[in-house]
Design an enzyme around this catalytic site. Structure first.
Site, mmCIF file in Angstrom:
data_model
loop_
_atom_site.group_PDB
_atom_site.id
_atom_site.type_symbol
_atom_site.label_atom_id
_atom_site.label_comp_id
_atom_site.label_asym_id
_atom_site.label_seq_id
_atom_site.Cartn_x
_atom_site.Cartn_y
_atom_site.Cartn_z
ATOM 1 N N ASP A 1 -2.706 10.194 3.731
ATOM 2 C CA ASP A 1 -4.104 9.786 3.888
ATOM 3 C C ASP A 1 -4.838 10.768 4.800
ATOM 4 O OD1 ASP A 1 -6.504 8.485 4.085
ATOM 5 O OD2 ASP A 1 -5.757 6.839 5.344
ATOM 6 N N LYS B 1 0.848 -1.204 0.000
ATOM 7 C CA LYS B 1 0.000 0.000 0.000
ATOM 8 C C LYS B 1 0.880 1.250 0.000
ATOM 9 C CE LYS B 1 -3.298 2.594 2.919
ATOM 10 N NZ LYS B 1 -4.172 2.572 4.118
ATOM 11 N N ASP C 1 1.560 6.306 5.637
ATOM 12 C CA ASP C 1 0.595 5.372 5.055
ATOM 13 C C ASP C 1 1.130 4.713 3.771
ATOM 14 O OD1 ASP C 1 -1.783 4.099 5.587
ATOM 15 O OD2 ASP C 1 -3.028 5.530 4.487
ATOM 16 N N ASP D 1 -12.274 7.030 3.722
ATOM 17 C CA ASP D 1 -11.070 6.791 4.516
ATOM 18 C C ASP D 1 -10.665 5.312 4.501
ATOM 19 O OD1 ASP D 1 -8.928 7.394 6.093
ATOM 20 O OD2 ASP D 1 -10.073 7.599 7.965
ATOM 21 N N GLU E 1 -9.505 3.673 2.112
ATOM 22 C CA GLU E 1 -8.974 3.796 0.755
ATOM 23 C C GLU E 1 -7.921 2.746 0.422
ATOM 24 O OE1 GLU E 1 -7.721 5.273 3.255
ATOM 25 O OE2 GLU E 1 -5.589 4.990 2.925
ATOM 26 N N LYS F 1 -10.245 12.755 8.295
ATOM 27 C CA LYS F 1 -9.759 12.336 9.614
ATOM 28 C C LYS F 1 -9.691 13.545 10.544
ATOM 29 C CE LYS F 1 -6.677 8.555 8.161
ATOM 30 N NZ LYS F 1 -7.358 7.470 8.883
ATOM 31 N N ARG G 1 -7.809 -0.488 0.883
ATOM 32 C CA ARG G 1 -8.369 -1.679 0.222
ATOM 33 C C ARG G 1 -8.809 -1.367 -1.208
ATOM 34 N NH1 ARG G 1 -12.755 -2.147 4.925
ATOM 35 N NH2 ARG G 1 -11.094 -1.044 6.015
HETATM 36 N N1 BES Z 1 -4.308 4.375 6.963
HETATM 37 C C1 BES Z 1 -5.477 4.131 7.716
HETATM 38 C C2 BES Z 1 -5.265 3.101 8.805
HETATM 39 C C3 BES Z 1 -4.512 3.569 10.022
HETATM 40 C C4 BES Z 1 -5.132 4.396 10.953
HETATM 41 C C5 BES Z 1 -3.239 3.111 10.265
HETATM 42 C C6 BES Z 1 -4.433 4.791 12.084
HETATM 43 C C7 BES Z 1 -2.577 3.495 11.398
HETATM 44 C C8 BES Z 1 -3.148 4.321 12.306
HETATM 45 C C9 BES Z 1 -6.599 3.608 6.819
HETATM 46 O O1 BES Z 1 -6.609 4.120 5.528
HETATM 47 C C10 BES Z 1 -7.900 4.006 7.442
HETATM 48 O O2 BES Z 1 -8.132 5.164 7.537
HETATM 49 N N2 BES Z 1 -8.675 3.015 7.865
HETATM 50 C C11 BES Z 1 -9.909 3.278 8.494
HETATM 51 C C12 BES Z 1 -10.906 2.260 8.012
HETATM 52 C C13 BES Z 1 -12.300 2.518 8.471
HETATM 53 C C14 BES Z 1 -12.845 3.752 7.797
HETATM 54 C C15 BES Z 1 -13.145 1.316 8.146
HETATM 55 C C16 BES Z 1 -9.706 3.174 10.008
HETATM 56 O O3 BES Z 1 -8.991 2.286 10.441
HETATM 57 O O4 BES Z 1 -10.228 4.001 10.716
HETATM 58 ZN ZN ZN Z 2 -4.844 4.729 4.771
HETATM 59 MN MN MN Z 3 -7.702 5.907 5.358
#
Ligand code: BES
Ligand code: ZN
Ligand code: MN
Length: 475
Positions: free
Chosen positions: A249, A244, A267, A326, A328, A256, A330
């Protein structure tokens, strides 16, 4: 004996002696070139005067070289550049150690490890160095009575290594998708056995990667699909690593919150991890075929950004309702995984800072490992234990996959909060049918927060160990 590696320049390390090499016709080893520049051409002068020689194994120890931190410079002849093989490496190093054996050198830095030694990987250069030092130190004294000859005072031996790239820590205004692509291209320039192709947005559009492209819709920074190929065992199916590469992000329209949003420059650590593993494999010249695929994008909100509720068609043909922009990671990985099928992988592993839920589940100590293939999962976890870069298994299954049901498309891109790491894995599993596939969520392990904020380089040790194991290269 104490061994260390260093990326510092030969002239800048305050050791007792630094070993550099001179090839035929005055061509300098990279350590020698650095010493020569720092000392305003003193090596070239000595070469001209005949004080030092390019003849294989002829060594001269120079002292008080101006502009150089080391007390001595051992300049050893390497012979013909085009013939610098492991045999010649050993002969040159043996001679250099011989020449300094009488001096009071306790700390020595060997810069010959920076050279392109024909037919030898960095593994063998490190090993040959240890063998040469062992030989130089060896004395048979068991049958001698009385006073024994003084031993060589050598205590610490350094091996110079090339400066490492550190894309993980770079800010997102520097480390863009294009920057990641250039990093990959640079690696293939340095290693003749690695090729890199970079696909543009137009090419991705032609391939039908609308899920990936939906993530980049809000930014002016062009997305890239980076495709690297290493051939170490022609005629065999490759391992494919997919990383990835979200260079920043923000969450997109599903923005966020501000605290710690800066950390979303990390990210792209999945991308850094797979490109880093490619670098290790190329340096070790492993007998394996390896492909690396990196979808690189920036996730920003704007008037052109994807909205919650938008529906896109992925390269696989499956449609996705984007309920949360968010989620994104996947969305880019699913198209990269579909693209990877063309390599007919023996094994495919994706690596991603995918879910905050993973940090809640495992903290910062274990990478989550998800696979429906028990042997693959077990091999990855055991490689993590050996390399001190551990993983922990998490399940995948239809019980969680129901969360992804959508009223309007083939699937939604998010489920509820419970089991968020697993539903993300289930989403990806819809794009890897029939593949020997594992998913690594490195959200908790790829970087440290707080005072120690910074990228960790994980899971390069785990992946490299896994690949070494596949080659039967581990004890
Ligand atoms: N890059 C983030 C995941 C992340 C968050 C990694 C905090 C490390 C610390 C990912 O893109 C994301 O935002 N995931 C969301 C998914 C949710 C919207 C289902 C998350 O984990 O909040
Ligand atoms: Zn992300
Ligand atoms: Mn995200």
């Amino acid at each position: 004996m104490n061994y260390f590696t260093t990326t510092s320049a030969a002239s800048r390390r305050a050791v007792d002696c630094v070993i550099v090499g001179i090839y035929d016709r005055g061509r300098m080893s990279s350590g020698a070139a650095d010493i020569d520049t720092a000392s305003k051409g003193s090596l070239k002068k000595h070469l001209k005067n005949g004080d030092i020689s390019a003849q294989l194994g002829r060594c001269t120890v120079l002292t008080d070289v101006a502009g150089v931190k080391a007390a001595r410079v051992a300049a050893v002849g390497l012979g013909k550049y085009s013939e610098f093989s492991s045999v010649n490496y050993r002969r040159a190093l043996d001679a250099a150690l011989q020449s300094i054996s009488g001096s009071k050198s306790r700390q020595v830095l060997n810069t010959l490890t920076l050279e392109d030694v024909k037919g030898a990987s960095s593994y063998y250069l490190a090993r040959f160095t240890a063998q040469a030092v062992g030989d130089a130190m060896y004395q048979f004294t068991a049958m001698k009575s009385g006073r024994k000859a003084a031993q060589m005072p050598l205590k610490k031996v350094g091996m110079a290594i090339a400066k490492r790239g550190d894309v993980g820590n770079l800010p997102a205004n520097v480390c863009t998708p294009s920057y990641l692509a250039r990093t990959a291209q640079k690696l293939s320039r340095e290693h003749s056995n690695v090729t890199t192709r970079v696909l543009s947005e137009a090419e991705m559009k032609r391939l039908g990667m609308h899920s990936l492209l939906s993530v980049t819709a809000g930014t002016t920074e062009p997305a890239k699909l980076i495709v690297m190929q290493y051939k170490g065992k022609p005629g065999t199916k490759p391992v494919v690593l997919v990383g990835k590469g979200v260079t920043f992000d923000t969450g997109g329209i599903s923005l966020k919150p501000p605290p710690t949003m800066d950390e979303m420059k990390f990210d792209m650590c999945g991308a850094a991890g797979v490109i880093g593993t490619m670098a290790a494999v190329a340096k070790l010249k492993l007998p394996i075929n390896l492909n690396v695929v990196v979808p690189a994008v920036e996730n920003l909100p704007s008037g052109t950004a994807t909205r919650p509720g938008d529906i896109v068609k992925s390269m696989s043909g499956q449609t996705i309702e984007i309920l949360n922009t968010d989620a994104e990671g996947r969305l880019i990985l699913c198209d990269a995984l579909t693209y990877s099928k063309r390599f007919k992988p023996d094994t495919i592993i994706d690596v991603a800072t995918l879910t905050g839920a993973c940090v809640i589940a495992l903290g910062h100590h274990r990478t989550a490992v998800m696979s429906k293939h028990d042997k693959l999962s077990a091999d990855i976890i055991s490689a993590g234990i050996s390399a001190e870069d551990r993983g922990w298994p998490m399940p995948l299954g239809d019980e969680w996959a129901v969360e992804l049901k959508s009223n309007f498309a083939d699937m939604a891109n998010v489920g509820g909060r419970p089991g968020g790491t697993i539903t993300a894995g289930c989403f990806l599993s819809k794009f890897t049918e029939g593949l020997n596939w594992a998913h690594l969520d490195i959200a908790g392990t790829a970087w440290k927060s707080g005072k120690l904020k910074g990228a960790t380089g994980r899971p390069v040790p785990m992946l490299t160990e896994y690949l070494l194991g596949r080659c039967g290269a581990l004890p």
